[in-house]
Scaffold this active site. Structure first.
Site, mmCIF file in Angstrom:
data_model
loop_
_atom_site.group_PDB
_atom_site.id
_atom_site.type_symbol
_atom_site.label_atom_id
_atom_site.label_comp_id
_atom_site.label_asym_id
_atom_site.label_seq_id
_atom_site.Cartn_x
_atom_site.Cartn_y
_atom_site.Cartn_z
ATOM 1 N NE ARG A 123 -3.914 -2.060 2.140
ATOM 2 C CZ ARG A 123 -3.678 -3.035 3.019
ATOM 3 N NH1 ARG A 123 -2.722 -2.910 3.905
ATOM 4 N NH2 ARG A 123 -4.425 -4.110 2.999
ATOM 5 C CE LYS A 145 -0.973 14.113 -14.640
ATOM 6 N NZ LYS A 145 -1.286 14.597 -16.004
ATOM 7 C CD GLU A 187 6.869 17.138 -23.422
ATOM 8 O OE1 GLU A 187 6.181 18.087 -22.980
ATOM 9 O OE2 GLU A 187 6.380 16.068 -23.834
ATOM 10 C CE LYS A 229 4.823 17.899 -14.324
ATOM 11 N NZ LYS A 229 4.873 16.611 -14.986
ATOM 12 C CD GLU A 239 -4.065 17.243 -16.345
ATOM 13 O OE1 GLU A 239 -3.129 16.483 -16.070
ATOM 14 O OE2 GLU A 239 -4.619 17.297 -17.451
ATOM 15 N NE ARG A 243 0.382 17.662 -13.299
ATOM 16 C CZ ARG A 243 0.846 16.727 -12.468
ATOM 17 N NH1 ARG A 243 0.395 16.673 -11.228
ATOM 18 N NH2 ARG A 243 1.743 15.853 -12.851
ATOM 19 C CG ASN A 247 -2.576 18.329 -20.841
ATOM 20 O OD1 ASN A 247 -1.653 17.556 -20.623
ATOM 21 N ND2 ASN A 247 -3.662 18.358 -20.096
ATOM 22 C CG HIS A 250 1.036 17.084 -24.507
ATOM 23 N ND1 HIS A 250 1.871 18.181 -24.587
ATOM 24 C CD2 HIS A 250 1.802 16.072 -24.031
ATOM 25 C CE1 HIS A 250 3.076 17.840 -24.150
ATOM 26 N NE2 HIS A 250 3.062 16.563 -23.816
ATOM 27 C CG HIS A 254 -1.799 12.550 -26.165
ATOM 28 N ND1 HIS A 254 -2.262 13.159 -25.032
ATOM 29 C CD2 HIS A 254 -0.598 12.030 -25.858
ATOM 30 C CE1 HIS A 254 -1.368 13.026 -24.065
ATOM 31 N NE2 HIS A 254 -0.336 12.353 -24.547
ATOM 32 C CG HIS A 267 5.376 12.313 -25.978
ATOM 33 N ND1 HIS A 267 4.005 12.332 -26.072
ATOM 34 C CD2 HIS A 267 5.708 13.272 -25.075
ATOM 35 C CE1 HIS A 267 3.539 13.259 -25.250
ATOM 36 N NE2 HIS A 267 4.545 13.832 -24.632
HETATM 37 N N1 LIG Z 1 4.432 10.779 -15.326
HETATM 38 C C1 LIG Z 1 4.360 11.817 -16.117
HETATM 39 O O1 LIG Z 1 3.963 12.908 -15.719
HETATM 40 C C2 LIG Z 1 4.813 11.655 -17.527
HETATM 41 C C3 LIG Z 1 5.066 12.778 -18.306
HETATM 42 C C4 LIG Z 1 5.545 12.603 -19.598
HETATM 43 C C5 LIG Z 1 5.745 11.331 -20.090
HETATM 44 N N2 LIG Z 1 5.466 10.252 -19.310
HETATM 45 C C6 LIG Z 1 5.678 8.891 -19.803
HETATM 46 O O2 LIG Z 1 7.056 8.758 -20.108
HETATM 47 C C7 LIG Z 1 7.232 7.799 -21.136
HETATM 48 C C8 LIG Z 1 8.206 8.324 -22.139
HETATM 49 O O3 LIG Z 1 9.418 8.559 -21.475
HETATM 50 P P1 LIG Z 1 10.782 8.839 -22.252
HETATM 51 O O4 LIG Z 1 10.517 9.767 -23.358
HETATM 52 O O5 LIG Z 1 11.759 9.194 -21.225
HETATM 53 O O6 LIG Z 1 11.087 7.462 -22.957
HETATM 54 P P2 LIG Z 1 11.632 6.062 -22.376
HETATM 55 O O7 LIG Z 1 11.477 5.978 -20.934
HETATM 56 O O8 LIG Z 1 10.978 5.014 -23.202
HETATM 57 O O9 LIG Z 1 13.167 6.107 -22.737
HETATM 58 C C9 LIG Z 1 13.522 6.168 -24.071
HETATM 59 C C10 LIG Z 1 14.659 5.228 -24.419
HETATM 60 O O10 LIG Z 1 15.886 5.819 -24.062
HETATM 61 C C11 LIG Z 1 16.716 4.897 -23.375
HETATM 62 N N3 LIG Z 1 17.492 5.709 -22.437
HETATM 63 C C12 LIG Z 1 17.009 6.335 -21.345
HETATM 64 N N4 LIG Z 1 17.959 7.085 -20.792
HETATM 65 C C13 LIG Z 1 19.067 6.939 -21.529
HETATM 66 C C14 LIG Z 1 20.373 7.496 -21.473
HETATM 67 N N5 LIG Z 1 20.719 8.389 -20.533
HETATM 68 N N6 LIG Z 1 21.271 7.117 -22.414
HETATM 69 C C15 LIG Z 1 20.917 6.253 -23.392
HETATM 70 N N7 LIG Z 1 19.694 5.712 -23.515
HETATM 71 C C16 LIG Z 1 18.780 6.052 -22.596
HETATM 72 C C17 LIG Z 1 15.786 3.913 -22.753
HETATM 73 O O11 LIG Z 1 16.394 2.676 -22.636
HETATM 74 C C18 LIG Z 1 14.624 3.884 -23.736
HETATM 75 O O12 LIG Z 1 14.850 2.906 -24.702
HETATM 76 C C19 LIG Z 1 5.857 7.499 -21.689
HETATM 77 O O13 LIG Z 1 5.442 6.251 -21.230
HETATM 78 C C20 LIG Z 1 4.984 8.590 -21.088
HETATM 79 O O14 LIG Z 1 3.659 8.152 -20.856
HETATM 80 C C21 LIG Z 1 5.017 10.402 -18.043
HETATM 81 ZN ZN LIG Z 2 4.666 15.355 -23.180
#
Ligand SMILES: NC(=O)c1ccc[n+]([C@@H]2O[C@H](COP(=O)([O-])OP(=O)(O)OC[C@H]3O[C@@H](n4cnc5c(N)ncnc54)[C@H](O)[C@@H]3O)[C@@H](O)[C@H]2O)c1
Ligand SMILES: [Zn+2]
Length: 363
Positions: A123, A145, A187, A229, A239, A243, A247, A250, A254, A267
């Site tokens: 939990r 999130k 971003e 942020k 949100e 917040r 978006n 986005h 999306h 993305h």
């Molecule tokens: N929680 C939130 O508020 C929030 C906000 C935006 C996005 N997200 C989520 O984040 C995800 C996307 O994240 P992302 O864009 O970081 O992609 P990701 O986490 O898929 O990472 C991208 C790729 O880069 C590689 N990688 C990561 N760091 C590295 C480094 N320093 N050197 C070499 N390779 C590296 C990873 O192995 C992966 O293959 C989505 O699932 C999205 O929904 C969440």
């Molecule tokens: Zn984004």
């Protein structure tokens, strides 16, 4: 870089985002300030582990932990309930307790999954974010999130659960593949357009240095993004209002990602096109600003981000727009840029939106 501390004030769930170089020093020190955990597990993926795992483990060992690691296969397709199950298995096997700690070492995928595992195991146990992508450093790791995807949709399963600490080392980004790096910069451009004209101007002036991943320029961009942020999350954790401005780009972004099956664009690339689309819409609605539109398009292009709306079927995009979980009472809320550093949130009528989309898809 001297250590910079950005506090995120959420009452008894407050935490710091600490920016600094050299994660192998920083991480251990900072974790010791927030945790008395006896057991620590690092959650990461195979790629990141190979590049940065050693430094992070060393950081933890140096302050007296004997950390274990669980490795998730890399890629969005593994952001699943099944992988969360594997993380639970490791936690159970290593007898993790209420007072134990998880450390997310990775991009948004790892951060979201680790946060969700932490939110639900016993939990709720504590976790620390150590983001390694631009997206994760400026966005995903901050704000609590967490979650995973469902075959029918992204992020359908999740919780809002804040970390105890976020440690951001911009030098971790030097190993990021170029396309991944550039995509994340969309971003940062977004933060500039929605609330920081100075950040936007800085990016315009320093495109080359940023693309060369010059630590100083990069750190400025990341620091400002983190501050923005954090401020937005403090003002509106769930949100309900403010917040939403995050978006920007986005809504269309999306939709483009969905219609193209998440394969054609990263993305941030979709967000870049989404920002262009949103400012085009603003223009059509008479609230646009031609200076902003031109500067936004040239900065995105200079960074190497796409700016042309793809030739997609506008009906498919409309369908996605109206099935989004963020649609309120059947109305799509659009974030419209009005001038550099300021946006408004507006309900846009269906016919209006459809007309603009048709033009965008045919342009
Ligand atoms: N929680 C939130 O508020 C929030 C906000 C935006 C996005 N997200 C989520 O984040 C995800 C996307 O994240 P992302 O864009 O970081 O992609 P990701 O986490 O898929 O990472 C991208 C790729 O880069 C590689 N990688 C990561 N760091 C590295 C480094 N320093 N050197 C070499 N390779 C590296 C990873 O192995 C992966 O293959 C989505 O699932 C999205 O929904 C969440
Ligand atoms: Zn984004």
């Amino acid at each position: 870089l001297r250590k910079v501390r950005v506090p995120l004030d959420l009452g008894d769930r407050s935490y710091d985002i600490v920016l600094g170089y050299d994660v192998s020093r920083l991480l251990g020190e900072e974790i010791r300030k927030v945790s008395r955990a006896e057991k620590v597990m690092v959650v990461t993926d195979s790629r990141i582990n190979r590049l940065h795992g050693k430094a992070v483990m060393a950081a933890l060992v140096r302050v007296g932990f004997s950390p274990t690691v669980v490795q998730v296969p890399y890629g969005e397709q593994h952001k699943t309930v099944a992988q969360i199950g594997r993380i639970y298995d490791h936690l159970v096997q290593h007898r993790f307790e209420r007072s134990s700690l998880l450390v997310a070492l990775g991009g948004g995928v790892i951060g979201d999954m680790t946060g969700f595992a932490a939110a639900t195991f016993l939990r709720g146990i504590a976790y620390v974010q150590c983001p390694t992508t631009v997206v994760a450093q400026v966005d995903a790791a901050i704000g609590g999130k967490t979650g995973v995807d469902h075959p029918k949709g992204k992020n359908l399963i999740g919780a809002i659960y804040q970390p105890s600490l976020v440690v951001v080392d911009p030098l971790l980004l030097v190993t990021l593949p170029k396309r991944e790096f550039v995509s994340g910069l969309a971003e940062v451009v977004k933060y500039g357009v929605i609330c920081d004209p100075q950040l936007f101007r800085f990016m315009e002036k320093n495109v080359d240095a940023i693309l060369a991943r010059d630590p100083k320029s990069l750190t400025y961009c990341i620091r400002r993004s983190v501050e923005i942020k954090a401020a937005v999350v403090v003002a509106d954790e769930r949100e309900l209002g403010l917040r939403k401005i995050l978006n920007y780009g986005h809504t269309f972004g999306h939709a483009i990602e969905t219609v193209t099956g998440y394969r054609r664009y990263k993305h941030g690339e979709a967000v870049a096109i989404g920002m262009i689309a949103a400012s085009f819409l603003a223009d059509r609605l008479g609230v646009g600003n031609s200076d902003l539109i031109a500067r936004q398009a040239s900065l995105l292009a200079a960074l190497g981000l796409p700016t042309r709306f793809p030739r997609l079927n506008p009906d498919e995009i409309m369908k996605v727009l109206y099935s989004d979980k963020k649609v309120v009472g059947g109305e799509v809320h659009c974030i419209l840029p009005e001038k550099m550093g300021s946006v408004s949130v507006q309900k846009v009528e269906r016919d209006r939106l459809e007309g603009v989309l048709r033009d965008l898809c045919l342009s």
